[in-house]
Scaffold this motif. Structure first.
Motif, mmCIF file in Angstrom:
data_model
loop_
_atom_site.group_PDB
_atom_site.id
_atom_site.type_symbol
_atom_site.label_atom_id
_atom_site.label_comp_id
_atom_site.label_asym_id
_atom_site.label_seq_id
_atom_site.Cartn_x
_atom_site.Cartn_y
_atom_site.Cartn_z
ATOM 1 N N LEU A 1 -8.554 -19.300 8.502
ATOM 2 C CA LEU A 1 -7.138 -18.982 8.678
ATOM 3 C C LEU A 1 -6.357 -19.031 7.368
ATOM 4 N N ALA A 2 -6.638 -20.025 6.510
ATOM 5 C CA ALA A 2 -5.890 -20.127 5.258
ATOM 6 C C ALA A 2 -6.072 -18.876 4.411
ATOM 7 N N PHE A 3 -7.273 -18.333 4.395
ATOM 8 C CA PHE A 3 -7.541 -17.113 3.641
ATOM 9 C C PHE A 3 -6.807 -15.928 4.265
ATOM 10 N N ILE A 4 -6.900 -15.811 5.585
ATOM 11 C CA ILE A 4 -6.239 -14.695 6.273
ATOM 12 C C ILE A 4 -4.733 -14.736 6.037
ATOM 13 N N VAL A 5 -4.141 -15.935 6.095
ATOM 14 C CA VAL A 5 -2.701 -16.074 5.864
ATOM 15 C C VAL A 5 -2.364 -15.692 4.426
ATOM 16 N N ALA A 6 -3.173 -16.146 3.475
ATOM 17 C CA ALA A 6 -2.908 -15.829 2.075
ATOM 18 C C ALA A 6 -2.937 -14.323 1.835
ATOM 19 N N VAL A 7 -3.868 -13.638 2.459
ATOM 20 C CA VAL A 7 -3.970 -12.187 2.296
ATOM 21 C C VAL A 7 -2.699 -11.491 2.766
ATOM 22 N N GLN A 8 -2.050 -12.057 3.796
ATOM 23 C CA GLN A 8 -0.831 -11.436 4.328
ATOM 24 C C GLN A 8 0.324 -11.478 3.334
ATOM 25 N N HIS A 9 0.229 -12.312 2.311
ATOM 26 C CA HIS A 9 1.283 -12.354 1.297
ATOM 27 C C HIS A 9 1.170 -11.204 0.291
ATOM 28 N N LEU A 10 0.097 -10.442 0.380
ATOM 29 C CA LEU A 10 -0.068 -9.300 -0.507
ATOM 30 C C LEU A 10 0.607 -8.068 0.090
ATOM 31 N N PRO A 11 1.280 -7.260 -0.730
ATOM 32 C CA PRO A 11 1.768 -5.970 -0.233
ATOM 33 C C PRO A 11 0.585 -5.167 0.314
ATOM 34 N N PRO A 12 0.833 -4.297 1.290
ATOM 35 C CA PRO A 12 -0.286 -3.630 1.970
ATOM 36 C C PRO A 12 -1.305 -2.968 1.056
ATOM 37 N N ARG A 13 -0.872 -2.219 0.038
ATOM 38 C CA ARG A 13 -1.838 -1.554 -0.834
ATOM 39 C C ARG A 13 -2.663 -2.563 -1.628
ATOM 40 N N GLN A 14 -2.012 -3.605 -2.146
ATOM 41 C CA GLN A 14 -2.755 -4.651 -2.840
ATOM 42 C C GLN A 14 -3.733 -5.334 -1.878
ATOM 43 N N ARG A 15 -3.293 -5.519 -0.654
ATOM 44 C CA ARG A 15 -4.135 -6.151 0.366
ATOM 45 C C ARG A 15 -5.409 -5.337 0.572
ATOM 46 N N ALA A 16 -5.243 -4.033 0.693
ATOM 47 C CA ALA A 16 -6.397 -3.162 0.897
ATOM 48 C C ALA A 16 -7.329 -3.206 -0.305
ATOM 49 N N VAL A 17 -6.768 -3.139 -1.510
ATOM 50 C CA VAL A 17 -7.585 -3.189 -2.724
ATOM 51 C C VAL A 17 -8.342 -4.509 -2.804
ATOM 52 N N PHE A 18 -7.651 -5.605 -2.546
ATOM 53 C CA PHE A 18 -8.278 -6.922 -2.639
ATOM 54 C C PHE A 18 -9.432 -7.054 -1.658
ATOM 55 N N VAL A 19 -9.232 -6.636 -0.419
ATOM 56 C CA VAL A 19 -10.283 -6.766 0.592
ATOM 57 C C VAL A 19 -11.478 -5.879 0.242
ATOM 58 N N LEU A 20 -11.206 -4.635 -0.160
ATOM 59 C CA LEU A 20 -12.302 -3.735 -0.504
ATOM 60 C C LEU A 20 -13.069 -4.217 -1.732
ATOM 61 N N ARG A 21 -12.339 -4.658 -2.749
ATOM 62 C CA ARG A 21 -12.985 -5.024 -4.010
ATOM 63 C C ARG A 21 -13.583 -6.433 -3.982
ATOM 64 N N ASP A 22 -12.766 -7.435 -3.627
ATOM 65 C CA ASP A 22 -13.210 -8.820 -3.793
ATOM 66 C C ASP A 22 -13.887 -9.413 -2.564
ATOM 67 N N VAL A 23 -13.664 -8.834 -1.408
ATOM 68 C CA VAL A 23 -14.340 -9.332 -0.206
ATOM 69 C C VAL A 23 -15.589 -8.503 0.081
#
Length: 335
Positions: free
Chosen positions: A138-160
């Motif tokens: 949950l802590a990770f999922i919540v942290a991801v929500q603090h990213l703007p949507p495009r950054q969120r998508a980039v982060f998940v695709l690249r780093d996850v």
């Protein structure tokens, strides 16, 4: 978008289904990707029911765009691209999918739309990066929500998921430079949101609960069943962070405040002092499903699920979720 790879069985079967306009074959070959795509949508949206809907939207879009698939990319890559853009379209239309500042001296935030993810719906392959415990907690999922949507998508695709920059750029119809810049900004935000937490999302991850975690869940349930507030307090770290979702304004940052809030809200008082619990897991975290029996009832009714983050045998974070009317949690409604 291309992957430097020969045409695989999935891709060949998919192309054959497209050429024959065979919806049944199409469904069979795409369905095997459902669980990982749903986890992907959940990371983007932090809500299990929305993730279900957007996964279904992904398959609908894939069917409507089926003629555009030529086998130059892996089918899995193509489906992830569709799912990512479906989530971005969803987020563009919703203004309620951003963290809300909580009224705390030490400003935190609340996600009223956050829902737990049932472990039984995670992909079965333990080697898949999509099920790494550190990237579904949950802590990770919540942290991801603090990213703007495009950054969120980039982060998940690249780093996850570990996609190269060129592949992520193709998926988002962007440039490598733009994706690289967005990833750098996203990493800064993630470090701010998860101080002291593990930040190397792609290194080998744990999956099983520790004996300490299992013991803490058992003690937590025992304290409820004995209606023992002292025992419960002894399990909580003084700097406990607690939230009860989807209720707004329930975040507290001390164990004393949390327990005082539970008691003032009627818990552990006559009518809400007859508890049963069963250990479970959500988001690959230890959790307790709590049931309460009221004086006019013969059964214990499902009340809440408490997801626990345990540090050195004590509960450091407790996120409670209303568990009623959520059959997808796969918990018995009554004991």
């Amino acid at each position: 978008m291309t992957d430097a790879r020969p045409l695989g069985a999935d891709e060949a079967t998919f192309i054959a289904a497209v050429r024959s306009d065979d919806a049944t074959r199409f469904a069979l070959v795409t369905e095997r990707h459902r669980r990982e795509l749903q986890v992907h949508c959940y990371r983007m949206l932090a809500n299990y029911e929305d993730a279900q809907d957007l996964t279904q939207e992904t398959f609908l879009r894939a069917w409507n765009k089926r003629e555009s698939f030529k086998g130059n990319a892996a089918l899995r890559t193509w489906l992830y691209r569709i799912a990512t853009n479906a989530c971005l379209d969803f987020l563009r239309k919703r203004n309620d999918r951003v963290p809300v500042l909580s009224e705390l001296p030490d400003p935190g935030s609340e996600l009223p739309y956050l829902q737990p993810y049932p472990d039984r719906m995670l992909p079965e392959d333990p080697q898949e990066s999509v099920v790494a415990r550190e990237t579904i907690e949950l802590a990770f999922i919540v942290a991801v929500q603090h990213l703007p949507p495009r950054q969120r998508a980039v982060f998940v695709l690249r780093d996850v998921l570990g996609w190269p920059a060129s592949k992520a750029a193709d998926a988002l119809e962007s440039t490598v430079a733009s994706v690289t810049s967005a990833l750098q900004r996203a990493r800064v935000t993630m470090r701010e949101q998860l101080p002291g937490r593990r930040l190397d999302w792609r290194s080998p991850a744990t999956h099983e609960l520790s004996s300490s975690e299992r013991g803490a869940v058992k003690s937590y349930i025992d304290a409820h069943e004995r209606n023992d507030l002292d025992a419960l307090m002894s399990l909580l770290r003084d700097d406990l962070r607690f939230a009860m979702l989807p209720d707004p304004g329930t975040v507290t940052t001390t164990a004393e405040d949390a327990v005082d809030g539970w008691v003032s809200g009627g818990l552990f008082q006559p009518g809400h002092d007859d508890w049963r619990g069963i250990p479970t897991t959500v988001n690959r975290m230890p959790a307790a499903a709590l049931y309460v029996r009221t004086p006019d009832d013969s059964e214990y009714r499902l009340f809440a699920v408490a997801a626990l983050h345990i540090v050195d045998g004590k509960i450091a974070e407790l996120t409670g979720f209303d568990a009623t009317d959520k059959p997808w949690l796969d918990l018995p409604p009554a004991l």
